[in-house]
Design an enzyme around this catalytic site. Structure first.
Site, PDB file in Angstrom:
ATOM      1  CG  ASP A  57      -1.849   1.154   1.294  1.00 28.21           C
ATOM      2  OD1 ASP A  57      -2.273   1.630   0.222  1.00 28.21           O
ATOM      3  OD2 ASP A  57      -2.167   1.605   2.413  1.00 28.21           O
TER       4      ASP A  57
ATOM      5  CD  GLU B 144      -4.449   1.335  -2.674  1.00 26.55           C
ATOM      6  OE1 GLU B 144      -5.323   0.717  -2.056  1.00 26.55           O
ATOM      7  OE2 GLU B 144      -3.922   2.394  -2.268  1.00 26.55           O
TER       8      GLU B 144
ATOM      9  CG  ASP C 196      -0.921   3.152   6.017  1.00 23.36           C
ATOM     10  OD1 ASP C 196      -1.370   3.712   5.008  1.00 23.36           O
ATOM     11  OD2 ASP C 196      -0.824   3.708   7.122  1.00 23.36           O
TER      12      ASP C 196
END
Length: 159
Positions: free
Chosen positions: A7, A67, A139
């Site tokens: 992430d 991501e 996260d």
């Protein structure tokens, strides 16, 4: 198969590594890499590079799921884009296969709803990975969610 979910972020980069075998999945490691806002951007990016360059050989992923950039706030997006550039460089240097996923794809895969809240995603991760508590920080939980979604995308885990 070992999948590392990332992430991206300049201040906080979440990572979550899972081991997938047939229809079972176990957490190998998860956490965050942080940089100080007091440092110049170049130093922060160098720190991300160094930490990732060290982490990848330790975790030895067969696949890295990242991501994809998704626009929320412009000021936040710039830092994420810079961090993604560092991540892509390290992955290229380490010859890591890459799968990119958008936040709605991850939410849809884990909750059945592309606009799920963070807590709904965290609960889905907790349930699927049989964790005693919600994964923290956010996260790292997001990175585990990305890794789980990648495992489904590759056909290793059924939803």
């Amino acid at each position: 198969m070992r999948i590392l979910g990332l992430d991206p972020g300049l201040a906080t980069l979440g990572y979550g590594c899972i081991e997938v075998y047939r229809d079972t999945c176990q957490v190998r490691d998860f956490g965050v890499i942080t940089t100080s806002a007091d440092l110049p951007t170049g130093d922060r990016l160098q720190s991300l590079y160094n930490d990732l360059h060290t982490l990848i050989p330790i975790l030895q992923p067969d696949l890295v799921a990242l991501e994809r950039l998704f626009f929320y706030r412009m000021s936040h997006t710039i830092g994420v884009a810079q961090a993604r550039g560092v991540i892509l460089l390290v992955l290229s240097q380490r010859h890591c296969p890459l799968l990119e996923l958008t936040p709605p794809q991850v939410k849809q895969a884990l909750t059945g709803y592309g606009n799920a809240t963070k807590i709904e995603v965290q609960r889905a991760v907790q349930r699927e990975l049989h964790l005693c508590t919600l994964p923290q920080p956010d996260d790292a939980a997001d990175a585990l969610a990305i890794a789980l979604t990648a495992s489904r995308h590759c056909g290793h885990i059924n939803g």
